[in-house]
Design a protein around this motif. Structure first.
Motif, short mmCIF file in Angstrom:
data_model
loop_
_atom_site.label_atom_id
_atom_site.label_comp_id
_atom_site.label_asym_id
_atom_site.label_seq_id
_atom_site.Cartn_x
_atom_site.Cartn_y
_atom_site.Cartn_z
N THR A 1 -3.92 2.19 6.48
CA THR A 1 -3.18 1.83 5.25
C THR A 1 -3.01 0.32 5.12
O THR A 1 -3.05 -0.22 4.04
CB THR A 1 -1.79 2.49 5.28
OG1 THR A 1 -1.95 3.84 5.68
CG2 THR A 1 -1.15 2.45 3.91
N ALA A 2 -2.83 -0.34 6.26
CA ALA A 2 -2.45 -1.76 6.20
C ALA A 2 -3.64 -2.68 5.94
O ALA A 2 -3.44 -3.88 5.79
CB ALA A 2 -1.76 -2.16 7.50
N PRO B 1 -6.25 -2.93 3.30
CA PRO B 1 -6.95 -2.51 2.10
C PRO B 1 -8.30 -3.20 1.87
O PRO B 1 -9.23 -2.57 1.37
CB PRO B 1 -5.97 -2.86 0.97
CG PRO B 1 -5.01 -3.83 1.55
CD PRO B 1 -4.94 -3.53 3.01
N GLN C 1 1.40 4.27 -2.81
CA GLN C 1 1.18 5.67 -2.48
C GLN C 1 2.41 6.52 -2.76
O GLN C 1 2.30 7.61 -3.32
CB GLN C 1 0.83 5.74 -0.99
CG GLN C 1 -0.12 6.84 -0.62
CD GLN C 1 -0.52 6.72 0.85
OE1 GLN C 1 -0.53 5.62 1.42
NE2 GLN C 1 -0.82 7.83 1.46
N TYR C 2 3.59 6.02 -2.35
CA TYR C 2 4.77 6.87 -2.36
C TYR C 2 5.82 6.51 -3.41
O TYR C 2 6.53 7.38 -3.90
CB TYR C 2 5.45 6.83 -0.98
CG TYR C 2 4.63 7.40 0.13
CD1 TYR C 2 4.57 8.77 0.35
CD2 TYR C 2 3.89 6.58 0.98
CE1 TYR C 2 3.81 9.31 1.37
CE2 TYR C 2 3.12 7.12 2.00
CZ TYR C 2 3.08 8.48 2.20
OH TYR C 2 2.33 9.01 3.20
N ILE D 1 2.02 13.36 -0.28
CA ILE D 1 3.14 12.45 -0.48
C ILE D 1 4.47 13.19 -0.59
O ILE D 1 5.52 12.58 -0.66
CB ILE D 1 2.95 11.53 -1.71
CG1 ILE D 1 2.92 12.32 -3.01
CG2 ILE D 1 1.71 10.69 -1.55
CD1 ILE D 1 3.05 11.41 -4.22
N GLN E 1 0.83 -1.20 0.00
CA GLN E 1 0.00 0.00 0.00
C GLN E 1 0.86 1.26 0.00
O GLN E 1 0.59 2.21 -0.73
CB GLN E 1 -0.91 0.01 1.24
CG GLN E 1 -1.93 -1.11 1.26
CD GLN E 1 -2.97 -0.92 0.20
OE1 GLN E 1 -3.56 0.15 0.05
NE2 GLN E 1 -3.20 -1.94 -0.61
N LEU E 2 1.91 1.25 0.83
CA LEU E 2 2.80 2.41 0.88
C LEU E 2 3.52 2.58 -0.45
O LEU E 2 3.71 3.70 -0.93
CB LEU E 2 3.81 2.24 2.02
CG LEU E 2 3.21 2.26 3.42
CD1 LEU E 2 4.22 1.78 4.45
CD2 LEU E 2 2.73 3.68 3.77
#
Lengths: 243, 683
Positions: free
Chosen positions: B166-167, B169, A147-148, B651, A143-144
């Motif tokens: 975030t973890a 989904p 995103q990044y 971001i 997921q990170l």
């Protein structure tokens, strides 16, 4: 005596039919043809999630000795416990292929699944296909990443996400690039992500993320990078979920 | 044979002494059963196996020191956790046992919680107190919670974490789907923090539906919504032809004409001179940001905020389209669609373009005779029975209360309350997923309609539903992380009315209210210069070269622009610092030059941003070539120092700059006053 025998047979039949429903044997297929080799057509090296079906089905093809597709050959899929196939066995279609949807097991890690068929001499020919399942930490990393990281580290573009890789003077490594990234230790990767490229004498185009992401986030990213590496990352010996 | 038995009996129980001795022996044997059973118990077997495993390892001494024999237990009274899983799962906390292939002894994968504080069954379900493999993991007569399958494991997180993590989904996706599929129009879901899952599917009001479309279209639509548009949210009720005929008759009969009525299309209306004018106006107005439409190749292109427009010409009446395009508030004051302020020619062009998007096949076989009063009456009964008014506003029908069962504790529903049918796995997850996937398999008289969901979406929704447990509701509130709810913020005054008319909140978030398609404007007044803002409202330029979505151009008057700009510049201010705290006049060319070097070397900003269209290419962040005209220096400085403080979740990495570095970079960026980014960016 005769009656007793009939009753005995009846009971046995009942019992065995009850049993056979419980244990799911793969259906025995009546193959109309036999091939000499089995090859992967598509669906290998996917990155899925524990317990969930992979995005793409696995497609294998049965060929004869001259490499031409064989229709009507029986193909059986198998894998570690928890891995399921839909269908688990099938006859090849007119183009010599069998398609099966695969759900990976409950443990994160690499999975080897195999597809097999019997050749004319009755010998088992099989092919191993590798898939990876992401667990909690790797999912967070994924997921990170989305995103990044992905916009610079993934060369593929989509209408909603244009890759920035070509705009950089030093091309970043895609996370699947095991040849390069497997050589780096966890500590190196963590330093690189936390403090940016200059931490390891690399380009400043890789910014420091240590003031934006938490330590556990960065550990999750490393876990993800390790999980998707191709060739696979082998730190303390590669562990496959066992049969 | 008989004699033998007799002699045996005599041998053991022949006289009183023999009988006493034998009885004692039997008693002794019986007494030995319990310790023997204990000795040969399954968990001892596992503990022996574990010891065998670790003795062969290099770190055997450490592992043996950590090993504790006997039954182990994690006991957390306030969460009703009594878990003996660690009796057999002995390696869960041993980092070095990461590579063990036996699942029972493997280290637990990294999670942010300690096993001792949370237990095992909190997330995994199963029977915590059991000490045999079968009882702990499988469903038994007395215990109905088998071990949860891995694909639903995120439901464990969802019991405490009501916010979007975030973890997780799948959990997030499931909750989102429950909201966007409109599940909570009929089912109430009250979360543990007292909030409700709000439906976000935005079903249209049917108050004036006869002005918008025909009875034939309504008939064909309710028969199979996905036949009209594959992306349609409305589920399929599997209506018979007669039922669809009667419902369409009632819906149309209940529709009231709009006030003031629609203008009939002028017979002499000419097609626009340029046949491509409609397509280009559709593109320029960024209709595709919200609406999808099939292109020539049959590919669906566009967003999913508004309905798909592929067959809009078949659906909408020719007189309705121009009225809607001119001002959607007339037909539906609650719509998310902005009032674009098109001029008459633009309205005609766009309405004509939309009217040409037809799907004639959809109505090819629909022939309805005029409705009879009996049919309308029957239609009304069907509308009430099917709960149509749970989602849609219908004249004369009240929205039913609690139309479907409440699901606030569905994740702990006892098996005795579930009715299983053939082919459904006998477990709660099996039941929930089967019900979501194909509700009518549980009986054709069931009211729940068929939603169009992929298997993965079904799993996601099941995960979100399984998180709604008794434990979630009853655990100490301190364990809960509350959900983030939309605020009820509304801008005030004339400018506020204007912002509502333009539907700014469909895309922009301000003070916790609004959409997430466009930047948060809560502190826009601190960030930008007034001149830039008025120019942007007049003619929105491209800020991010790589984005296909962009702010559409509204034909705003000078007075409207000034009103909006005044309001935003005054009200949308951050309390963190003063907008004019860093005057540009303080910067020297030398500082700017220092900043330029920092931009290109130390911080390599050009990887993501364009400062000079001639040589920079990075397009992850917005182009910065016009920073000096767009932003205030104080905002730029504070943004550079800590971007997340000004916009949580952005971001842009925090580069941990010193004050001097941030000041120099600000000086450089404020010296960039290029315009005309669009032309260069297109190259």
């Amino acid at each position: 005596m005769k009656r007793a025998l009939i009753a005995y047979c009846g009971i046995t039949l009942l019992l065995t039919s009850g049993c056979s429903r419980k244990s799911k044997q793969p259906p025995q297929l009546q193959a109309t043809a036999k091939g000499a080799a089995i090859v992967e057509s598509s669906g290998g090296k996917q990155i899925g999630y524990i317990g969930l079906p992979l995005d793409q089905p696995v497609v294998v093809q049965v060929n004869d000795a001259s490499g031409a597709a064989v229709a009507g050959a029986a193909v059986y899929f198998s894998g570690a416990p928890g891995v399921s196939f839909e269908p688990p066995a099938a006859l090849t279609d007119s183009s010599g292929q069998v398609t099966s949807a695969v759900s990976l097991g409950q443990q994160a890690g690499r999975y080897k699944i195999s597809a097999s068929t019997r050749d004319a001499s009755g010998k088992n020919v099989e092919i191993a296909i590798e898939e990876a399942a992401l667990g909690y930490q790797q999912t967070l990393g994924a997921q990170l990443n989305a995103q990044y990281c992905i916009r610079c580290h993934d060369p593929e573009s989509s209408p909603l996400r244009v890759s920035n890789m070509d705009n950089l003077s030093v091309k970043p490594h895609p996370f699947t690039e095991g040849e390069t990234l497997n050589k780096m230790t966890d500590a190196d990767l963590i330093a690189l992500i936390s403090h940016g490229g200059p931490a390891l004498n690399k380009s400043a185009e890789m910014p420091p993320w240590g003031y934006t992401l938490s330590k556990s986030d960065i550990a999750a990213l490393v876990a993800y990078i390790r999980a998707v590496a191709d060739p696979p990352y082998e730190a303390g010996g590669l562990v496959y979920a066992q049969k | 044979m008989k004699d033998k038995l007799k002699s045996l009996w005599r041998f053991f129980f022949g006289d009183s002494a023999r009988a006493f001795g034998s009885a004692s022996l039997i008693l002794l044997a019986l007494l030995a059963i319990s310790p023997a059973k204990d000795h040969f118990s399954q968990w001892r077997h596992y503990q022996k196996q574990y010891l065998h495993l670790i003795r062969g390892r290099a770190d055997a001494v450490t592992l043996e020191r950590h090993f504790q024999g006997g039954i182990q237990q994690i006991w957390i009274p306030e969460q009703q956790v009594t878990d003996r899983c660690t009796t057999c799962h002995l390696g869960l906390k041993e980092a070095s046992l990461n590579d063990v292939s036996a699942v029972a002894f493997r280290k637990h994968p990294v999670i942010p919680h300690s096993l001792t504080e949370f237990g095992c069954t909190t997330c995994h379900r199963g029977q915590g107190a059991a000490t045999t493999v079968e009882e702990a993991h499988s469903a038994t007569e007395q215990w109905e919670q088998p071990l949860l399958r891995a694909k639903y494991i995120e439901s464990g997180c969802g019991q405490c974490h009501l916010e979007k993590q975030t973890a997780t989904p799948f959990l997030n996706q499931g909750r989102q789907l429950i909201s966007t599929s409109g599940c909570t129009n009929c089912h109430t879901i009250k979360q543990a923090d007292g909030t409700y899952i709000v439906p976000e599917d935005d079903p249209p009001s049917l108050k004036h539906v006869a002005d918008k479309t025909t009875r034939e279209w309504v008939y064909a639509w309710i028969k199979d919504p996905q036949a009209y548009a594959s992306t349609a949210t409305m589920p399929n009720y599997h209506l018979s032809d007669d039922d669809a005929r009667d419902i369409s008759a009632f819906i149309i009969a209940q529709s009231a004409p709009l006030e003031p009525p629609l203008q009939p299309v002028k017979a002499d209306a000419k097609a626009p001179a340029d046949p491509a004018a409609g397509t280009s106006l559709y593109g320029q107005s960024f209709c595709a940001s919200c609406h999808a439409m099939q292109n020539a190749a049959g590919m669906l292109v566009g967003g999913n905020v508004g309905p798909e427009l592929t067959g809009i010409g078949t659906k909408a009446k020719p007189e309705w389209l121009p009225d809607w395009v001119a001002n959607p508030n007339h037909y539906d004051p609650a719509t998310m669609m902005p009032h674009y302020r098109f001029d008459a020619a633009q309205v005609a062009t766009l309405a004509g373009f939309l009217a040409s998007k037809t799907e004639p096949d959809f109505l090819a076989n629909v022939h309805l005779d005029p409705a009879t009063p009996q049919q309308i009456e029957h239609g009304k009964r069907l509308v009430l029975e099917n709960g149509c008014a749970s989602c849609h506003e219908i004249n004369g029908i009240k929205k039913p209360e609690n139309f479907a069962p409440e699901l606030s504790r569905i994740g702990s529903k006892p098996m005795s309350q579930l009715l299983f049918v053939e082919g459904v796995e006998r477990s709660l997850p099996g039941y929930v997923s089967a019900k979501v996937r194909n509700p009518r398999a549980f009986g054709s008289s069931l009211k729940m309609p068929q939603f169009k969901l992929t298997p993965q979406q079904v799993d996601a929704i099941t995960t979100a539903l399984l998180a709604l447990t008794d434990r979630a509701q009853t655990q100490p509130p301190a364990m809960r992380i509350a959900s983030v709810q939309q605020t009820k913020y509304e801008p005030a005054g004339h400018a506020g009315q204007l912002m509502k008319d333009l539907r700014c909140f469909t895309c922009h978030m301000i003070n916790g209210h609004g959409g997430d398609m466009a930047p948060d404007l809560t502190w826009e007044g601190t960030a930008v210069q007034r001149d830039w803002l008025t120019q942007f409202l007049k003619n929105p330029e491209t800020l991010r070269p790589a984005l296909i979505r962009r702010m559409p151009k509204f034909n705003l008057t000078e007075a409207e622009i000034n009103s909006l700009a005044d309001y935003m510049m005054t009200v949308y201010q951050t309390p963190q610092f003063d907008r004019d705290w860093l005057p540009v006049s303080e910067f020297t060319p030398a500082t700017a030059e220092q900043g330029r070097q920092l931009f290109y070397s130390k911080f390599a900003c050009q990887s993501c941003h364009i400062a000079d269209f001639a040589k920079d290419k990075g397009y992850i962040g917005p182009a910065l070539a016009g920073t000096g005209k767009r932003f205030n220096a104080a905002w730029v400085y504070h943004w550079l120092k800590d971007p997340q403080a000004l916009r949580p979740g952005t971001i842009e990495p925090n580069q941990h700059m010193t004050d001097d570095e941030a000041r120099a970079l600000t000086a450089f960026l404020m010296s960039l006053k290029s315009t005309g980014s669009k032309e260069v960016a297109k190259k």
